[in-house]
Scaffold this active site. Structure first.
Site, PDB file in Angstrom:
ATOM      1  N   CYS A  12      40.886  50.129  40.967  1.00  0.00           N
ATOM      2  CA  CYS A  12      40.299  49.491  39.971  1.00  0.00           C
ATOM      3  C   CYS A  12      41.352  48.880  39.221  1.00  0.00           C
ATOM      4  O   CYS A  12      42.102  49.905  38.546  1.00  0.00           O
ATOM      5  CB  CYS A  12      39.305  50.070  39.280  1.00  0.00           C
ATOM      6  SG  CYS A  12      38.807  49.271  37.695  1.00  0.00           S
ATOM      7  N   CYS A  56      30.137  52.619  35.103  1.00  0.00           N
ATOM      8  CA  CYS A  56      30.934  51.739  34.514  1.00  0.00           C
ATOM      9  C   CYS A  56      30.106  51.228  33.273  1.00  0.00           C
ATOM     10  O   CYS A  56      29.998  49.793  33.140  1.00  0.00           O
ATOM     11  CB  CYS A  56      31.035  50.479  35.581  1.00  0.00           C
ATOM     12  SG  CYS A  56      32.536  49.482  35.062  1.00  0.00           S
ATOM     13  N   CYS A  70      35.359  56.728  34.552  1.00  0.00           N
ATOM     14  CA  CYS A  70      36.055  56.171  35.752  1.00  0.00           C
ATOM     15  C   CYS A  70      36.577  57.288  36.697  1.00  0.00           C
ATOM     16  O   CYS A  70      36.486  57.145  37.905  1.00  0.00           O
ATOM     17  CB  CYS A  70      37.267  55.724  35.270  1.00  0.00           C
ATOM     18  SG  CYS A  70      37.087  54.055  34.322  1.00  0.00           S
ATOM     19  N   CYS A 109      34.162  57.317  39.459  1.00  0.00           N
ATOM     20  CA  CYS A 109      33.654  56.329  40.075  1.00  0.00           C
ATOM     21  C   CYS A 109      34.222  55.956  41.529  1.00  0.00           C
ATOM     22  O   CYS A 109      35.394  56.345  41.736  1.00  0.00           O
ATOM     23  CB  CYS A 109      34.093  55.163  39.272  1.00  0.00           C
ATOM     24  SG  CYS A 109      34.021  53.353  40.104  1.00  0.00           S
ATOM     25  N   GLU A 139      12.631  42.258  38.885  1.00  0.00           N
ATOM     26  CA  GLU A 139      14.073  41.424  38.464  1.00  0.00           C
ATOM     27  C   GLU A 139      13.714  40.753  37.339  1.00  0.00           C
ATOM     28  O   GLU A 139      14.791  40.761  36.511  1.00  0.00           O
ATOM     29  CB  GLU A 139      14.356  40.754  39.736  1.00  0.00           C
ATOM     30  CG  GLU A 139      14.867  41.584  40.947  1.00  0.00           C
ATOM     31  CD  GLU A 139      15.976  42.242  40.554  1.00  0.00           C
ATOM     32  OE1 GLU A 139      17.018  41.798  40.011  1.00  0.00           O
ATOM     33  OE2 GLU A 139      16.091  43.476  41.156  1.00  0.00           O
TER      34      GLU A 139
END
Ligand code: SF4
Length: 343
Positions: free
Chosen positions: A208, A192, A199, A202, A37
């Site tokens: 959205c 994205c 899109c 997606c 991370e």
């Protein structure tokens, strides 16, 4: 509009289309998840993978990291940039060993209290290592949520940031938190994308806001333009018989703790500084082309001066003479390595 929640669609999509084979997904060990991370902040997955694998070979446990000298950690980090991440990782490892018995805590607030770990990173560690239910909001997720919910404004503004956190919290599912969180990351890293989001692929395009209203190019809002201040410095490349002099920088401040080149404020001082500060005699002085480097808050121009010198027996404290091939693989700031590679 789809009848299923945002989370349900994202979880189903992640299971089918998301990433499942990244090196840090092989275990739920909090230490390895934490390292990944931190490395993934401001750095692409493909760049991180070889660094991550080398780092874990050298420091397989939090205790091994805590025991290591900072110099070794910085050397392994060399080339990844944002070195404060490595310094904080090292410091946090020592806190984990001294205060938490060598185990990364499973309480969000305790993870967030460790050096170099913000709210979103702490949440990601708790989700992936312990399966706890927390919202994340890294750069990619801000973009996904700003578009999905139609949040206007620049996400770096406190008000917009708060609004995005509220959306991140409100969309959290009760179950499948690991797939959900990974799904948000995967969607933000691929479908994205900042430019030209896909899109049509997606899972949440039906409701959205940015997609439905044709606002994907406008959301999230851009950072207000502001001219960055310019700074400049002069660096000395002292050379003797194929070796270069490196000097350790102070632990705090820019490039803290890294090896670098001696700096001066005026080119006319080069010969005197060589003599008085480094105990060497300048034989030949030659200016090299300037190198530009961008920081978040300012732009730096480095004017390198190559000085062929004659060494004396004494060596200035905090310095080391290294063959060029060894010098370029030391823990150096990226523009300093670039200067050396141009020789
Ligand atoms: S529909 Fe398009 S803009 Fe909206 S979240 Fe999906 S990829 Fe991003």
């Amino acid at each position: 509009m789809s009848g299923r929640t945002f989370a349900a669609r994202l979880v189903a999509w992640q299971k089918r289309h998301g990433r499942h084979d990244l090196p840090w997904q092989r275990s739920r060990d909090a230490y390895t998840i934490w390292v990944s991370e931190i490395m993934l902040q401001q750095t692409q997955v493909t760049t991180v993978i070889p660094y991550y694998e080398r780092f874990l070979r050298r420091f397989p446990t939090v205790r091994a990291l805590a025991r290591a000298p900072l110099e070794d950690v910085l050397t392994l980090w060399s080339g990844l940039g944002y070195y404060s991440r490595a310094r904080n990782l090292h410091q946090a490892a020592r806190v984990i060993v001294d205060t938490h018995g060598g185990r990364i805590p499973d309480v969000l607030e305790m993870v967030e209290a460790l050096p170099g770990i913000g709210r979103s990173t702490a949440a990601a560690i708790c989700v992936f290592a312990y399966g706890s239910r927390h919202a994340i909001l890294d750069g990619n997720v801000k973009r996904v949520l700003a578009r999905y919910r139609g949040v206007r404004g620049y996400p770096g503004d406190a008000r917009v940031h708060q609004q995005l956190w509220r959306h991140a919290e409100s969309l959290l599912p009760a179950r499948h938190i690991v797939n959900y969180t990974q799904g948000l990351m995967d969607l933000g890293a691929g479908v994205c994308a900042r430019n030209h989001p896909q899109c049509e692929q997606c899972p949440v395009c039906a409701d959205c806001v940015a997609h439905v209203k044709g606002l994907t190019g406008k959301l999230p809002g851009r950072k207000p333009r502001r001219a960055l201040p310019q700074r400049s410095t002069i660096m000395l490349l002292l050379q003797n018989a194929g070796e270069i002099l490196l000097e350790r920088r102070a632990p705090q401040g820019i490039w803290g703790g890294l090896w670098s080149l001696p700096e001066i404020s005026n080119a006319r001082e080069a010969r005197r500084v060589c003599r008085e500060r480094y105990g060497v005699t300048a034989i030949e002085v030659k200016k090299l082309p300037p190198v530009a480097h961008g920081f978040t808050h300012f732009k730096l121009t480095i004017e390198p001066i190559c000085v062929r010198v004659k060494k004396s027996a004494a060596q200035a404290p905090g310095t080391v003479w290294l063959a060029l091939a060894d010098a370029v693989s030391a823990a150096l700031p990226a523009p300093v390595r670039k200067i050396m590679l141009s020789l």
